[in-house]
Write an enzyme that holds these catalytic residues in place. Sequence first.
Site, PDB file in Angstrom:
ATOM      1  CB  SER A 255      -0.895   0.006   1.242  1.00 15.27           C
ATOM      2  OG  SER A 255      -1.465   1.295   1.378  1.00 15.27           O
TER       3      SER A 255
ATOM      4  CG  HIS B 124      -3.928  -1.770  -1.419  1.00 14.72           C
ATOM      5  ND1 HIS B 124      -5.034  -2.532  -1.722  1.00 14.72           N
ATOM      6  CD2 HIS B 124      -4.307  -0.946  -0.403  1.00 14.72           C
ATOM      7  CE1 HIS B 124      -6.038  -2.195  -0.924  1.00 14.72           C
ATOM      8  NE2 HIS B 124      -5.621  -1.240  -0.120  1.00 14.72           N
TER       9      HIS B 124
ATOM     10  CG  ASP C 289      -5.230   2.268   0.946  1.00 13.17           C
ATOM     11  OD1 ASP C 289      -6.146   1.435   0.888  1.00 13.17           O
ATOM     12  OD2 ASP C 289      -4.068   1.989   1.298  1.00 13.17           O
TER      13      ASP C 289
ATOM     14  CG  MET D  41      -8.543   6.980   2.679  1.00 11.26           C
ATOM     15  SD  MET D  41      -7.512   7.118   4.132  1.00 11.26           S
ATOM     16  CE  MET D  41      -6.776   5.472   4.165  1.00 11.26           C
TER      17      MET D  41
ATOM     18  CG  HIS E 244      -9.365  -0.103  -0.251  1.00 12.37           C
ATOM     19  ND1 HIS E 244      -8.739  -0.305   0.966  1.00 12.37           N
ATOM     20  CD2 HIS E 244     -10.698  -0.168   0.010  1.00 12.37           C
ATOM     21  CE1 HIS E 244      -9.655  -0.480   1.910  1.00 12.37           C
ATOM     22  NE2 HIS E 244     -10.845  -0.395   1.357  1.00 12.37           N
TER      23      HIS E 244
ATOM     24  CG  MET F  68     -11.398   2.925   2.331  1.00  7.98           C
ATOM     25  SD  MET F  68      -9.844   2.960   3.218  1.00  7.98           S
ATOM     26  CE  MET F  68      -8.730   3.093   1.829  1.00  7.98           C
TER      27      MET F  68
ATOM     28  CG  MET G  31     -11.609  -2.904   5.559  1.00  9.47           C
ATOM     29  SD  MET G  31     -10.125  -2.341   4.673  1.00  9.47           S
ATOM     30  CE  MET G  31      -9.117  -1.630   5.976  1.00  9.47           C
TER      31      MET G  31
ATOM     32  N   GLY H 190      -9.073   3.951   7.220  1.00  8.73           N
ATOM     33  CA  GLY H 190      -8.828   5.386   7.373  1.00  8.73           C
ATOM     34  C   GLY H 190      -7.362   5.732   7.571  1.00  8.73           C
ATOM     35  CG  PHE H 191      -5.923   6.803  10.195  1.00  7.14           C
ATOM     36  CD1 PHE H 191      -5.447   8.078   9.916  1.00  7.14           C
ATOM     37  CD2 PHE H 191      -7.210   6.657  10.699  1.00  7.14           C
ATOM     38  CE1 PHE H 191      -6.246   9.195  10.152  1.00  7.14           C
ATOM     39  CE2 PHE H 191      -8.020   7.774  10.937  1.00  7.14           C
ATOM     40  CZ  PHE H 191      -7.528   9.044  10.665  1.00  7.14           C
ATOM     41  N   GLY H 192      -3.115   4.096   7.899  1.00  5.71           N
ATOM     42  CA  GLY H 192      -2.141   3.008   7.876  1.00  5.71           C
ATOM     43  C   GLY H 192      -1.562   2.844   9.276  1.00  5.71           C
ATOM     44  N   GLY H 193      -0.813   1.788   9.473  1.00  5.51           N
ATOM     45  CA  GLY H 193      -0.078   1.609  10.721  1.00  5.51           C
ATOM     46  C   GLY H 193      -0.901   1.217  11.934  1.00  5.51           C
TER      47      GLY H 193
ATOM     48  CG  ASP I  77      -6.204  -2.911   3.317  1.00  4.06           C
ATOM     49  OD1 ASP I  77      -5.101  -2.642   3.814  1.00  4.06           O
ATOM     50  OD2 ASP I  77      -6.873  -2.113   2.632  1.00  4.06           O
ATOM     51  N   GLY I  78      -4.771  -4.244   6.392  1.00  9.15           N
ATOM     52  CA  GLY I  78      -4.639  -3.540   7.666  1.00  9.15           C
ATOM     53  C   GLY I  78      -3.821  -4.306   8.686  1.00  9.15           C
ATOM     54  N   GLY I  79      -2.659  -3.762   9.023  1.00  8.38           N
ATOM     55  CA  GLY I  79      -1.820  -4.387  10.047  1.00  8.38           C
ATOM     56  C   GLY I  79      -1.236  -5.732   9.661  1.00  8.38           C
TER      57      GLY I  79
ATOM     58  N   GLY J 163       1.212  -2.208   4.066  1.00  6.85           N
ATOM     59  CA  GLY J 163       1.657  -0.812   4.002  1.00  6.85           C
ATOM     60  C   GLY J 163       2.909  -0.630   4.823  1.00  6.85           C
ATOM     61  CB  SER J 164       3.340  -0.002   8.455  1.00  7.24           C
ATOM     62  OG  SER J 164       2.259   0.888   8.481  1.00  7.24           O
TER      63      SER J 164
END
Length: 223
Positions: free
Chosen positions: A8, A33, A35, A37, A66, A68, A137, A142-145, A175-177, A197-198
């Site tokens: 991402s 990917h 994002d 928003m 993606h 959002m 999800m 809304g946020f990475g990390g 997607d996410g973490g 992402g991170s």
Amino acid sequence: MNHLIAPSLLAADFTHLADAVELVNTSEADWFHLDVMDGRFVPNISFGMFIIKQIKSIAKKPLDVHLMILEPEKYIEQFRDAGADVITVHYEACPHIHRTIAQIKETGAKAGVAINPGTPVSVLDDILEDLDMVLLMSVNPGFGGQKFIYRTINKVEQLKEKMAIRNLNKLIEIDGGVGLQNAEALLKAGANVLVAGSSVFKADDPTEAVKRLKAIGKGSLLV
Ligand code: DX5
Ligand code: ZN
């Protein structure tokens, strides 16, 4: 099938965006990917088709977009024109989800539907045949990390079971973490596209981070 890794760009350094694109191009990553928003569906604003079009001009791999955003049906054609290969909309943002999936497919893009951590997989029951990919999800969008929500692994299993019963073989994206700490469990449960992402862009060596995520299940490079 071999699983796909989709870094991402949200976690990349946008003052050196071309470097981030090049990193994905030259690594073992499969997709970009991206994002989008809107500050309404999610409490953050990122980027839109203007940036995506520029990324497309130098990207050598498919763009996984993606959305959002509320009322995504207003912008599907524009995102396709900007270069999206996969377009994912949120179930929670689409009162006419069946129609929106058809609209995405008409553009020639692959159609994905995302659900938030608080939305049960059962909402997909009447559209599973129609879509190409489900995005689960594993954080609130809304946020990475953010921290991975472990219940997502159960949701992957539930979804996989539903698909098996109906003899469907759609992509399941998480997607996410996502990172090395949970990727193996996700893949075992049935996921086949991992957004990172991170865990890629904040790593000391992003190319190596992608390589390790890609190598999971292949018996090598597992540390
Ligand atoms: C969150 C986005 C994610 C995010 C993932 O709303 O949809 O794609 O960029 O970032 P990490 O992997 O850092 O959680
Ligand atoms: Zn995303």
